[in-house]
Design an enzyme around this catalytic site. Structure first.
Site, short mmCIF file in Angstrom:
data_model
loop_
_atom_site.label_atom_id
_atom_site.label_comp_id
_atom_site.label_asym_id
_atom_site.label_seq_id
_atom_site.Cartn_x
_atom_site.Cartn_y
_atom_site.Cartn_z
N ASP A 39 27.92 48.19 41.48
CA ASP A 39 28.89 47.13 41.20
C ASP A 39 28.33 46.04 40.29
OD1 ASP A 39 31.38 47.89 42.59
OD2 ASP A 39 30.07 47.90 44.34
N TYR A 89 37.23 46.11 46.96
CA TYR A 89 36.30 45.52 47.92
C TYR A 89 35.87 44.12 47.53
CZ TYR A 89 33.73 46.92 52.05
OH TYR A 89 33.30 47.07 53.33
N HIS A 107 28.52 52.68 56.38
CA HIS A 107 29.84 52.37 56.93
C HIS A 107 30.65 53.64 57.20
CE1 HIS A 107 33.64 49.63 56.57
NE2 HIS A 107 33.38 50.00 57.79
N TYR A 129 32.77 41.21 48.04
CA TYR A 129 31.42 40.86 48.46
C TYR A 129 31.30 39.34 48.43
CZ TYR A 129 30.42 45.78 47.65
OH TYR A 129 30.44 47.15 47.71
#
Lengths: 691, 691
Positions: A315, A399, A619, A401
């Protein structure tokens, strides 16, 4: 230099802003100046990145030590541009001299995908006949193509297409209504997009087709909550205020707070960069870290079925943690008294753009800092803690962060990361077996197993740049139970292993020995403990990289093979998976493995070093993570050990302090606002001694 | 029963308080009633403990399910008393029937050491001629004996003296001034005290003598801070208020908050006990845990030299986490709007005494609960989290344990423990080698290596009492890189191992596989994921017990041999190192090892079980931990997995919520008090969208 000082004085006289600190990110005008300088010599360029080319460490250390008598490092831009025929140029531009210092055509690489690159794809996908055809096959008619969405990812690496063409893979979704959560409706095929030609060049279609999900929407917006009975009404406000203001000051981007001093930088890639971190130890401003940042990350997914192996986003290196950063809001992302910093970037066209409120800086109460009661007479000292939090939040497609650098009064630096946002999902047919590679989090929604592995780059400066790393393991003493040396078998100690070379320093976590790593200055010995001053890396969320040795992820994300790597400092070594990450094949592995392989036996003992720490979590999703995931926190601590001669925060005013001789020693900083929850009662009398 | 209901109604009419909840701790009057009932039949007793004999689980589960039609469990006291000749009696007294149900002379055990037991020792030590002689040998003249202090510890176990005489070891210190921190002046010898005769029966004197430390005091009280320049003055107050009150309600000792319901008990030994924990899942009150407590702990020290092996305090079983609990203060220990609960105990003479404000209950803001931004249009939902904290702090001689049970809106339960207070220290001569068994934290002060190992007793009730424990490891998929089944080598999954028997369930932590343990109800399957509903134990601070196999600590603290034990539920199995812990030899190992050895192959599959989790940390001290240690936190998480069908806190009002269709969906719970740190600026306009 006197010249520099004169310039500063002149700017004060003329009312001009003082020059930027050499670590400051490029301003909008500096970005545009860099672009203008390049355009004088090169045209037809799209800009991928224009960011601060940080001053060389040797120069900067000199300047920091004596800014009045040292040449101020020039403001220099680090540029990535894309020219005709998808040629990639790496450039260095001196903004003060107004000239290009270096300009290179870099072959065989792909620079990161910007937000602009991402945002084009959905439009192209919706119009592509092959995509329309695939949509039709799984139940979406052509007139509904406006309901088709995609999260464009870098392709990772696909050997069929190599690295020479700039590609994205479009993870496909559907929204019955424009406000629906698309991750409930993943589509089963994956178009591949050529960023240069803006065309779909291929579609990966699975052998088993999965029609678009027929389950009802699973949303978290207000309308959905209202339909299920509305928001809960039993939360009473918690108000956090600082009526006398905050306890930190800002000098430009240098924060001073509770003996700490930190320069807060920011770039398109790492997001926050903290530099020249010092701790004022009774008047002595001691260096602790030269530079700290999240330098890279990788999110491998665990489903081996084609083409899910391509889901292993870097990312930071492939998209940019800075580019994806959120504009933060008072009272939403941070509560209390907040100071924000903005972030300026270049856009594709070469203009500067700014994300307002990219960084949030605020203080929080942090509970008990220390406490001790003497059981003989109940004399007690209790002191409350404060922390300073420097944070940003970035959105990587589905997502979120949330990154928090936390400074504590006791000399501890903490990196906390909260994971939230929405699971990446894939389609599944009713009754289909996930085979253990994912979890059905909602009917028809398969959330694949994944890891979040972050690479923290730590450039220690523990009382100076020459540092040494020791691995520390809690181990049993040598003697057997009953032996003279260990009669009762209780002997244990801290086994320290000095890392002499980069090759030796490739080390893994060991939970059994509560393994930690000390960044020590062996030239400076604590006068009491006779041990070198150090900062200890304490990290407990350190999963093994689960993709196997020689797997695609293992090859591309070499930094993730070990919990700790240590390298000799090199100005050019910032990006542990390489400068240009998209479409690297991993053959050879760029970044850390290459640097170490180049000189595996280079001494890292008592020299300028960098420690790279990979941590994170694995996860396995569950339905409670959907449709939006409650934040999951993880923490890394950097703790002073043998650095101070005593607890460095004894002078924080206590909430209450009494001593045996009976002198009550309270002070002015007592809390006047805490109250009993249910009004006055007899509890008040005994409970209120500090108010 | 109708009778019970009638009694309740009658008490309402007469204005009497309603009867205590069966889980409520004994009140002062109940404690004194128990003593009175016993005294009718037995005299000459000193009371060691009078505490709630908790209702048998089977009875209590019936009553909880239908209190109006079920016999209310009687109020029963569990009594430990010491009679003439140091005889130990264990008794059970029915307070409603007014009779003793059981009264036993228990041979060969020593009940825990109370605060009263501790406080006598110092007086005796100061007058003892042999102690005075030893003090003289290391430089303390007889006229200075009032400057001599001791922390009386249980003796642990010393084979020279066995278990039949009630003993303490006196860790010796000196204070030049009454307000000085005595831990700077540890003395080198260790008297052994007979609690029955109140005499010193032996003194352990080391072969190498160490005169009393000559270093200047190392204090943290106000006078010391003033002498070093005073308290820092740059901390501005942070005010935390709840102008509309708190969001929890109390029905007696049952807290209701954000779908949670918890009964908060307290006893002299475990401190807080949380019972019948349920989560209201859209109107369905689902049981989660029947009972949770810190059941035991051990703090082994790692110096093998005699007599330091005896330093391995079981702070709960040997002293009582409840007995040692602090009376908490508004704004000092907890900030904001606080509700306190008191704790009543028996004293040695049989009277009731109360520690006011033993338990603190309050809410805190907890940052971002969840957030997601759509990168296409910046539509965003951001929701802030709240947590409920139930805490107490206890002082074990030199050390402080701050225990926080934290409930989160997402269904997570967290146990956070902060360690603070003062290091246990021992004397050292100038230049003496610590041999790695300790650290010189100040001249002449040796802080020995130690571990803090806590045993968390979890009685899961995950949708009912019949639960099963699975060990969960993150592991690589089977196929080699390049194979058809795992071509790119990225396959990984959650490997679940069902524990069938108590013997099999003795399991260790594995950091490499990010090991967790699921407490599952295999009779109830999540409709989406098709996995059993469960709560997952996530714990990362799980050091190995460092004292060796068959060592004294290993024998006495059997619970600490493994990270997890699972046993079939038994009402009598509460204390994992035994009911009476002081002076156990560990032969055989009491508590968990004995229970498991009694029936190692008992099925623990799909039945009523208890999970015992040992966690903690290993502490190699450093000078910054002295003279008082900044709080060091550690955390255990209990997280719902496959328990809910979706994120259970979607209905928490967001701070800000917008959707693509452009309807702004804010709500009433927006923050009106957050402010910019340095006054108004252009940042306000863009930063204030949620205000």
């Amino acid at each position: 230099m006197a010249l520099d000082r004169l310039k500063q004085m002149a700017s004060q006289v003329t009312g001009q802003a003082k020059p930027p600190h050499p670590f400051d990110p490029l301003s909008e005008s500096e970005i545009e100046r860099a672009v203008a300088i390049i355009r004088k010599e090169h045209d037809g360029l799209f800009f991928n990145a224009v960011t601060l080319w940080e001053p060389r460490k040797a120069d900067m250390m000199k300047w920091v030590a004596d800014p009045d008598h040292t040449q101020r490092p020039h403001r220099i831009a680090d540029v990535v541009a894309i020219g005709r025929g998808s040629k990639v140029y790496d450039g260095i531009v001196d903004l003060e001299e107004g000239k290009i210092l270096n300009w290179e055509l870099t072959e065989g690489v792909q620079p990161l995908i910007t937000m602009e690159d991402l945002q084009i794809v959905e439009t192209v996908v919706r119009k592509d006949p092959k995509v329309i055809e695939q949509c039709g096959l799984i139940g979406i008619p052509p007139e509904d193509m406006h309901k088709v969405y995609c999260d464009p990812w870098t392709i990772g690496y696909d050997e069929r297409f190599g690295s020479s063409v700039r590609l994205q893979q479009a993870l496909m979704y559907y929204r019955p209504h424009v406000d629906d959560n698309q991750y409930t409706y993943p589509l089963d095929f994956c178009p591949i997009y050529n960023s240069d030609t803006q065309e779909i060049i291929h579609i990966d279609v699975p052998a088993v087709r999965r029609p678009v999900n027929q389950a009802p929407p699973n949303n978290y917006h207000a309308a959905a909550i209202e339909a299920e009975g509305g928001y809960r009404t039993d939360l009473k406000p918690i108000e956090i205020t600082q009526p006398e203001g905050v306890s930190f000051t800002m000098d430009g981007r240098i924060i001073s707070w509770q003996n700490w001093k930190v320069h807060v930088g920011f770039n398109y890639r790492e997001g926050m960069v903290l530099s020249n971190i010092t701790f004022n130890d009774k008047g002595n401003e001691r260096p602790v870290f030269w530079r700290m940042s999240l330098a890279e990350m990788v999110v491998p997914y665990g489903n081996p079925e084609h083409p899910h192996h391509r889901k292993h986003a870097f990312d930071l290196g492939e998209y940019g943690g800075g580019y994806m950063t959120n504009s933060l809001s008072l009272g939403c992302d941070c509560k209390g008294a907040i100071h924000y910093l903005d972030a300026a970037f270049v856009n594709r066209a070469g203009a500067a753009t700014t994300i307002k409120n990219a960084i949030c800086i605020h203080e929080e109460d942090a509970g008990i800092l220390f406490k001790h009661t003497d059981f003989r007479d109940d004399s007690v000292t209790v002191t409350r803690a404060r922390k300073l939090i420097i944070s940003h939040v970035f959105t990587a497609a589905n997502y979120e962060y949330c990154v928090y650098w936390v400074f504590h009064q006791d000399g501890t630096i903490q990196l906390e990361i909260k994971l939230t946002g929405i699971l990446n999902t894939y389609a599944m047919n009713p009754g289909e077996d996930t085979k253990g590679w994912g979890t059905e989090v909602y009917p028809g929604v398969n959330a694949h197993n994944h890891q979040h592995l972050f690479c923290l780059r730590l450039d220690p400066n523990v009382d100076g740049p020459n540092n040494t790393v020791f691995q520390v393991d809690a181990v049993r003493g040598a003697g057997e139970v009953g032996s003279a040396e260990n009669k009762y078998g209780n002997a244990f100690y801290a086994q320290k292993t000095k890392f002499e070379t980069a090759e030796q320093a490739m080390s893994d976590y060991d939970g059994n020995t509560s393994r930690t790593w000390d960044m020590a200055n062996t030239n400076k010995i604590n006068p009491y403990s006779h041990k070198p001053v150090s900062y200890k890396l304490v990290s407990r969320d350190v999963p093994t990289l689960l993709p196997k040795e020689n797997s695609l992820v293992w090859k591309r994300a070499g930094f993730a093979r070990h919990a700790v790597h240590v390298t000799k400092y090199d100005d050019a070594q910032i990006h542990p998976a390489g400068r240009h990450v998209p479409q690297t094949s991993g053959e050879p592995s760029p970044g850390l493995p290459a640097w170490i392989a180049a000189n595996p036996s280079a001494s890292i003992d008592n020299t300028d070093i960098v420690l790279w720490h990979t941590f994170g979590l694995t996860h396995f999703a569950a339905p409670e993570d959907f449709p939006v995931m409650p934040a999951e926190p993880m923490t890394v601590l950097l703790r002073p050990r043998n650095f101070f001669t005593k607890n460095p925060c004894l002078d924080v005013p206590p909430s209450f302090c009494s001593v045996p001789s009976g002198i009550r020693q309270g002070n002015s900083l007592v809390d006047k606002v805490s109250r009993l929850a249910f009004g006055q009662s007899k509890g008040q009398e005994t409970g209120g001694k500090c108010c």
